[in-house]
Motif scaffolding. Structure first.
Motif, mmCIF file in Angstrom:
data_model
loop_
_atom_site.group_PDB
_atom_site.id
_atom_site.type_symbol
_atom_site.label_atom_id
_atom_site.label_comp_id
_atom_site.label_asym_id
_atom_site.label_seq_id
_atom_site.Cartn_x
_atom_site.Cartn_y
_atom_site.Cartn_z
ATOM 1 N N ASP A 81 32.905 10.746 7.305
ATOM 2 C CA ASP A 81 31.983 11.632 8.015
ATOM 3 C C ASP A 81 32.307 13.091 7.730
ATOM 4 O OD1 ASP A 81 30.683 9.464 9.246
ATOM 5 O OD2 ASP A 81 32.190 9.399 10.846
ATOM 6 N N GLU A 82 31.272 13.900 7.576
ATOM 7 C CA GLU A 82 31.418 15.340 7.369
ATOM 8 C C GLU A 82 31.167 16.138 8.641
ATOM 9 O OE1 GLU A 82 32.453 16.815 4.681
ATOM 10 O OE2 GLU A 82 32.485 15.081 3.353
ATOM 11 N N ILE A 83 30.377 15.596 9.548
ATOM 12 C CA ILE A 83 30.002 16.285 10.780
ATOM 13 C C ILE A 83 30.069 15.299 11.938
ATOM 14 C CG2 ILE A 83 28.057 17.383 12.023
ATOM 15 C CD1 ILE A 83 27.124 18.542 9.383
ATOM 16 N N SER A 84 30.556 15.765 13.078
ATOM 17 C CA SER A 84 30.452 14.999 14.324
ATOM 18 C C SER A 84 29.378 15.664 15.176
ATOM 19 C CB SER A 84 31.789 14.981 15.068
ATOM 20 O OG SER A 84 32.125 16.270 15.552
ATOM 21 N N SER A 85 28.515 14.872 15.761
ATOM 22 C CA SER A 85 27.409 15.437 16.522
ATOM 23 C C SER A 85 27.145 14.607 17.768
ATOM 24 C CB SER A 85 26.142 15.515 15.662
ATOM 25 O OG SER A 85 25.752 14.227 15.237
ATOM 26 N N PHE A 86 26.384 15.194 18.666
ATOM 27 C CA PHE A 86 25.952 14.507 19.874
ATOM 28 C C PHE A 86 24.623 15.107 20.296
ATOM 29 C CE2 PHE A 86 28.539 18.096 21.152
ATOM 30 C CZ PHE A 86 27.812 18.676 22.187
ATOM 31 N N THR A 87 23.943 14.461 21.217
ATOM 32 C CA THR A 87 22.652 14.946 21.687
ATOM 33 C C THR A 87 22.682 15.163 23.197
ATOM 34 O OG1 THR A 87 21.748 12.726 22.050
ATOM 35 C CG2 THR A 87 21.436 13.702 19.867
ATOM 36 N N ASN A 88 21.861 16.086 23.640
ATOM 37 C CA ASN A 88 21.613 16.304 25.067
ATOM 38 C C ASN A 88 20.126 16.129 25.323
ATOM 39 O OD1 ASN A 88 24.176 18.429 24.677
ATOM 40 N ND2 ASN A 88 24.162 17.305 26.599
ATOM 41 N N THR A 89 19.796 15.309 26.293
ATOM 42 C CA THR A 89 18.415 15.001 26.616
ATOM 43 C C THR A 89 17.955 15.793 27.830
ATOM 44 O OG1 THR A 89 18.664 12.767 25.738
ATOM 45 C CG2 THR A 89 16.795 13.157 27.205
ATOM 46 N N THR A 90 16.764 16.358 27.730
ATOM 47 C CA THR A 90 16.155 17.092 28.833
ATOM 48 C C THR A 90 14.837 16.434 29.197
ATOM 49 O OG1 THR A 90 17.132 19.154 28.044
ATOM 50 C CG2 THR A 90 15.347 19.350 29.627
ATOM 51 N N PHE A 91 14.599 16.260 30.506
ATOM 52 C CA PHE A 91 13.354 15.686 30.988
ATOM 53 C C PHE A 91 12.515 16.769 31.659
ATOM 54 C CE2 PHE A 91 16.269 11.955 31.396
ATOM 55 C CZ PHE A 91 15.694 11.199 30.392
ATOM 56 N N ALA A 92 11.202 16.627 31.571
ATOM 57 C CA ALA A 92 10.270 17.504 32.282
ATOM 58 C C ALA A 92 9.159 16.640 32.862
ATOM 59 C CB ALA A 92 9.685 18.554 31.347
ATOM 60 N N ALA A 93 8.896 16.843 34.163
ATOM 61 C CA ALA A 93 7.857 16.052 34.824
ATOM 62 C C ALA A 93 7.143 16.929 35.837
ATOM 63 C CB ALA A 93 8.455 14.828 35.505
ATOM 64 N N ALA A 94 5.816 16.948 35.758
ATOM 65 C CA ALA A 94 5.009 17.708 36.706
ATOM 66 C C ALA A 94 4.533 16.796 37.827
ATOM 67 C CB ALA A 94 3.806 18.326 35.991
ATOM 68 N N GLY A 95 4.498 17.341 39.044
ATOM 69 C CA GLY A 95 4.015 16.577 40.182
ATOM 70 C C GLY A 95 2.507 16.602 40.269
ATOM 71 N N THR A 96 1.953 15.766 41.146
ATOM 72 C CA THR A 96 0.497 15.748 41.391
ATOM 73 C C THR A 96 0.251 15.619 42.889
ATOM 74 O OG1 THR A 96 0.507 13.350 41.044
ATOM 75 C CG2 THR A 96 -0.120 14.697 39.172
ATOM 76 N N PHE A 153 29.247 19.612 14.792
ATOM 77 C CA PHE A 153 30.466 20.361 14.489
ATOM 78 C C PHE A 153 31.097 19.789 13.215
ATOM 79 C CE2 PHE A 153 29.940 20.660 19.071
ATOM 80 C CZ PHE A 153 30.112 22.016 19.301
ATOM 81 N N PRO A 154 31.766 20.641 12.424
ATOM 82 C CA PRO A 154 32.362 20.141 11.179
ATOM 83 C C PRO A 154 33.576 19.256 11.417
ATOM 84 C CG PRO A 154 32.984 22.434 11.547
ATOM 85 C CD PRO A 154 31.975 22.092 12.611
ATOM 86 N N LEU A 155 33.702 18.255 10.584
ATOM 87 C CA LEU A 155 34.916 17.435 10.518
ATOM 88 C C LEU A 155 35.647 17.853 9.241
ATOM 89 C CD1 LEU A 155 33.898 13.811 11.560
ATOM 90 C CD2 LEU A 155 35.761 15.152 12.535
ATOM 91 N N THR A 156 36.801 18.481 9.382
ATOM 92 C CA THR A 156 37.472 19.110 8.247
ATOM 93 C C THR A 156 38.672 18.278 7.799
ATOM 94 O OG1 THR A 156 36.825 21.250 9.173
ATOM 95 C CG2 THR A 156 38.457 21.259 7.408
ATOM 96 N N LEU A 157 38.767 18.068 6.491
ATOM 97 C CA LEU A 157 39.842 17.266 5.923
ATOM 98 C C LEU A 157 41.159 18.022 5.990
ATOM 99 C CD1 LEU A 157 40.326 14.550 4.437
ATOM 100 C CD2 LEU A 157 40.024 15.796 2.289
ATOM 101 N N TRP A 158 42.198 17.344 6.467
ATOM 102 C CA TRP A 158 43.552 17.887 6.562
ATOM 103 C C TRP A 158 44.468 17.002 5.728
ATOM 104 C CZ3 TRP A 158 48.505 16.566 7.701
ATOM 105 C CH2 TRP A 158 49.400 17.547 8.140
ATOM 106 N N GLY A 159 45.353 17.592 4.947
ATOM 107 C CA GLY A 159 46.232 16.770 4.120
ATOM 108 C C GLY A 159 47.525 17.465 3.750
ATOM 109 N N MET A 160 48.512 16.674 3.385
ATOM 110 C CA MET A 160 49.806 17.204 2.964
ATOM 111 C C MET A 160 50.477 16.177 2.045
ATOM 112 S SD MET A 160 52.917 18.688 5.333
ATOM 113 C CE MET A 160 51.918 20.100 5.838
ATOM 114 N N GLU A 161 51.136 16.688 1.004
ATOM 115 C CA GLU A 161 51.840 15.826 0.058
ATOM 116 C C GLU A 161 53.341 15.919 0.289
ATOM 117 O OE1 GLU A 161 50.907 15.172 -4.464
ATOM 118 O OE2 GLU A 161 52.440 16.738 -4.333
ATOM 119 N N LEU A 162 54.000 14.774 0.382
ATOM 120 C CA LEU A 162 55.449 14.706 0.514
ATOM 121 C C LEU A 162 56.037 14.200 -0.795
ATOM 122 C CD1 LEU A 162 55.776 13.066 4.067
ATOM 123 C CD2 LEU A 162 55.408 15.467 3.460
#
Length: 312
Positions: free
Chosen positions: A50-65, A93-102
């Motif tokens: 994966d290159e990006i982690s994401s999520f969604t936020n849902t909004t509702f709208a309702a009119a009365g009668t 948001f970005p998912l960034t590769l981290w690495g190290m060589e021993l």
């Protein structure tokens, strides 16, 4: 003058020991503290692909009668009926590769193992320490190069200011400041969630722990606050107060900051791909192994449940 041969300063840790010298075999690693695993839960569904982690936020709208701002009443013979509109916004948001060589040579490995200080294990411990230190900074303050924020400096959270610093406040004034921060987050979330956790700098934590509020001298302000705020009475469990070094100087004008939030992945979490390794590689006398993982950025799914108070 006492002299040593070149083996004394060899990087493998194999020294020329004097006959009357008593060497303590304990390996004293650097004195470092990291607390990221204590203060945030991980989002574990991300992978190394994966290159990006994401999520969604849902909004509702309702009119009365019949009143658009009222309830949805109907007559016996309706000709028009109201419905519900849905809006889904995605945040990534970005998912960034981290690495190290021993790496080490076979003679170095054998020499270090012979004296009981294997160089491969020590380098692995050093790599793990760097991984945790980088993760600690990423969780609390983010990364300026990547343009991401951390738990203590999210741009979605507007900070407020304390009336006084803790050192200049009485026990009641400190309690009022903490309750005000909890109430602010509670109100911002439309009174749906009171934060369960509180982070503050070590100096203020020490002050709370050393201030006595009972005339009998048997209760500190820290213990008192755990069960005498709206967090305890609303959530049914003590307010979890913890020190964190990154909160020092994190507020406006380099003032100290305290933070209120709920340590639950429903509200805020941190995406991470744990460290993995490739098979060991041999290049002449060298042995090399690469470790890699991915670090994301703090995801404030519900930033309205968080609150900052500066100037404490």
């Amino acid at each position: 003058m006492q002299t040593f041969d070149q083996a004394t300063v060899d990087s493998t840790g194999a020294f020329l020991i004097h006959e009357l010298e008593r060497l303590d075999q304990t390996l004293n690693l650097p004195l470092v503290s990291y607390t990221w695993s204590r203060d945030i839960q991980l989002r574990e569904d991300v992978s190394i692909a994966d290159e990006i982690s994401s999520f969604t936020n849902t909004t509702f709208a309702a009119a009365g009668t019949p009143n658009a701002n009222g309830k949805n009443w109907l007559s016996k013979l309706p000709t028009a009926m109201a419905g519900v509109n849905v809006d889904i916004a995605k945040t990534g948001f970005p998912l960034t590769l981290w690495g190290m060589e021993l790496g080490w040579t076979v003679p170095e490995l054998q020499a270090a193992a012979q004296v009981g200080r294997p160089i491969d294990t020590q380098k692995y411990d050093g790599m793990q320490l760097k991984w945790n230190m980088d993760t600690d900074e990423q969780v609390y303050t983010g990364d300026t190069g990547l343009g991401v924020k951390g738990l203590l400096n999210l741009s979605q959270v507007a900070p407020t200011n304390a009336a006084k610093t803790f050192s200049a406040s009485s026990a009641d004034e400190i309690r009022n400041a903490i309750n005000a921060g909890l109430s602010s987050a509670w109100a911002n979330s439309s009174y749906s969630m009171v934060p369960t956790d509180m982070l503050l700098p070590p100096e203020q934590y020490s002050l709370l722990a050393s201030t006595i509020v009972s005339s009998a001298g048997n209760q500190s302000l820290l213990t008192y606050l755990e069960t005498n705020t709206i967090a305890y009475h609303q959530n049914g469990r003590p307010l979890n107060i913890r020190p964190v070094k990154w909160a020092k100087g994190r507020g406006a004008s380099n003032s100290d900051r305290m933070m209120f939030y709920t340590n639950d992945k429903k509200y805020v979490r941190f995406p991470m791909v744990p460290l993995m390794s490739v098979p060991i590689q041999y290049r002449g006398l060298y042995q090399l192994v690469t470790y890699y993982g991915k670090l994301g950025a703090v995801e404030p799914v519900y930033p309205e449940t968080l609150a900052y108070v500066d100037g404490i």
